[in-house]
Design a protein around this motif. Structure first.
Motif, PDB file in Angstrom:
ATOM      1  N   CYS A   1      61.228  33.220  57.475  1.00 46.50           N
ATOM      2  CA  CYS A   1      61.039  33.544  58.883  1.00 46.50           C
ATOM      3  C   CYS A   1      61.479  34.984  59.143  1.00 46.50           C
ATOM      4  O   CYS A   1      61.945  35.680  58.243  1.00 46.50           O
ATOM      5  CB  CYS A   1      61.777  32.549  59.779  1.00 46.50           C
ATOM      6  SG  CYS A   1      63.519  32.377  59.408  1.00 46.50           S
TER       7      CYS A   1
ATOM      8  N   GLU B   1      51.126  33.970  61.866  1.00 43.25           N
ATOM      9  CA  GLU B   1      50.767  33.138  63.017  1.00 43.25           C
ATOM     10  C   GLU B   1      49.252  33.098  63.214  1.00 43.25           C
ATOM     11  O   GLU B   1      48.677  32.030  63.455  1.00 43.25           O
ATOM     12  CB  GLU B   1      51.454  33.659  64.270  1.00 43.25           C
ATOM     13  CG  GLU B   1      51.306  32.734  65.460  1.00 43.25           C
ATOM     14  CD  GLU B   1      52.138  33.179  66.651  1.00 43.25           C
ATOM     15  OE1 GLU B   1      51.714  32.862  67.773  1.00 43.25           O
ATOM     16  OE2 GLU B   1      53.191  33.813  66.463  1.00 43.25           O
TER      17      GLU B   1
ATOM     18  N   THR C   1      53.721  29.040  63.957  1.00 41.95           N
ATOM     19  CA  THR C   1      55.155  29.356  64.040  1.00 41.95           C
ATOM     20  C   THR C   1      55.472  30.781  63.606  1.00 41.95           C
ATOM     21  O   THR C   1      56.540  31.291  63.923  1.00 41.95           O
ATOM     22  CB  THR C   1      55.949  28.401  63.131  1.00 41.95           C
ATOM     23  OG1 THR C   1      55.538  28.623  61.772  1.00 41.95           O
ATOM     24  CG2 THR C   1      55.732  26.940  63.515  1.00 41.95           C
TER      25      THR C   1
ATOM     26  N   LYS D   1      56.192  31.450  60.705  1.00 44.96           N
ATOM     27  CA  LYS D   1      57.047  31.239  59.534  1.00 44.96           C
ATOM     28  C   LYS D   1      56.182  30.780  58.369  1.00 44.96           C
ATOM     29  O   LYS D   1      55.166  30.106  58.561  1.00 44.96           O
ATOM     30  CB  LYS D   1      58.091  30.156  59.807  1.00 44.96           C
ATOM     31  CG  LYS D   1      59.064  30.489  60.896  1.00 44.96           C
ATOM     32  CD  LYS D   1      60.024  29.330  61.116  1.00 44.96           C
ATOM     33  CE  LYS D   1      60.986  29.622  62.244  1.00 44.96           C
ATOM     34  NZ  LYS D   1      61.909  28.494  62.479  1.00 44.96           N
TER      35      LYS D   1
END
Length: 176
Positions: free
Chosen positions: A97, A140, A151, A153
């Motif tokens: 992330c 994303e 997300t 991530k």
């Protein structure tokens, strides 16, 4: 082609196998069968190899000839057949992330860039090896296009989709 450990205690068969692999890589035909017998065919193949590679022609595999063949074999093995693929497996609960960095992220950035170029996906990726805002935005956008939760991530499911789409994009780029 046999792995190196298969050659232990079988020097003549190893020599014959290496000569065959080298001849295949050099698009030549070699009449030597890996039978483990240093007969006329093997001596002729060694003489031919020595002649073609500027080694004194004796038909005998001395240390210098053996070392040369081993080096050529190492190069030949990598030049024939498909390149070895890599498989990256993320641990089940591992994700990347914002702010994370490392080689996996650099690899993901390269895959995203290839996908962008091939399929016109939105976003800009810089190869920083860091989950910077641009990379998170590209992840994303990729997730949205693949019906994944957006997300930003890189989790295991996103990585799997990224790998699959990258393979498609890379093959399209190569043949396109």
């Amino acid at each position: 082609m046999r792995p190196g450990e298969s050659f232990v205690s079988m020097p003549v068969r190893s020599l014959q196998t290496m000569l065959r692999v080298i001849s295949k890589a050099e698009n030549r035909t070699m009449n030597v069968v890996p039978d483990g017998i240093y007969g006329r065919q093997t001596a002729a193949a060694v003489s031919s190899y020595q002649r073609e590679h500027g080694i004194p022609v004796t038909g005998v595999t001395d240390q210098a000839t053996w070392d040369h063949i081993v080096r050529k074999y190492g190069n030949a093995v990598t030049n024939i057949g498909k390149a070895q693929g890599i498989e990256v497996i993320l641990n089940p609960n591992r994700s990347f992330c914002s702010g994370d960095s490392g080689p996996w992220i650099g690899l993901a950035q390269s895959m995203l860039e290839t996908i962008q170029k091939q399929f016109g996906m939105d976003g800009t990726v810089c190869h920083s090896g860091c989950m910077d805002p641009e990379t998170c935005g590209c992840v994303e956008a990729f997730q949205k296009l693949n019906d994944l939760p957006p997300t930003g991530k890189i989790d295991r499911k996103t990585w799997k989709h990224l790998s699959l789409i990258f393979s498609l994009a890379a093959n399209c780029a190569r043949t396109g």
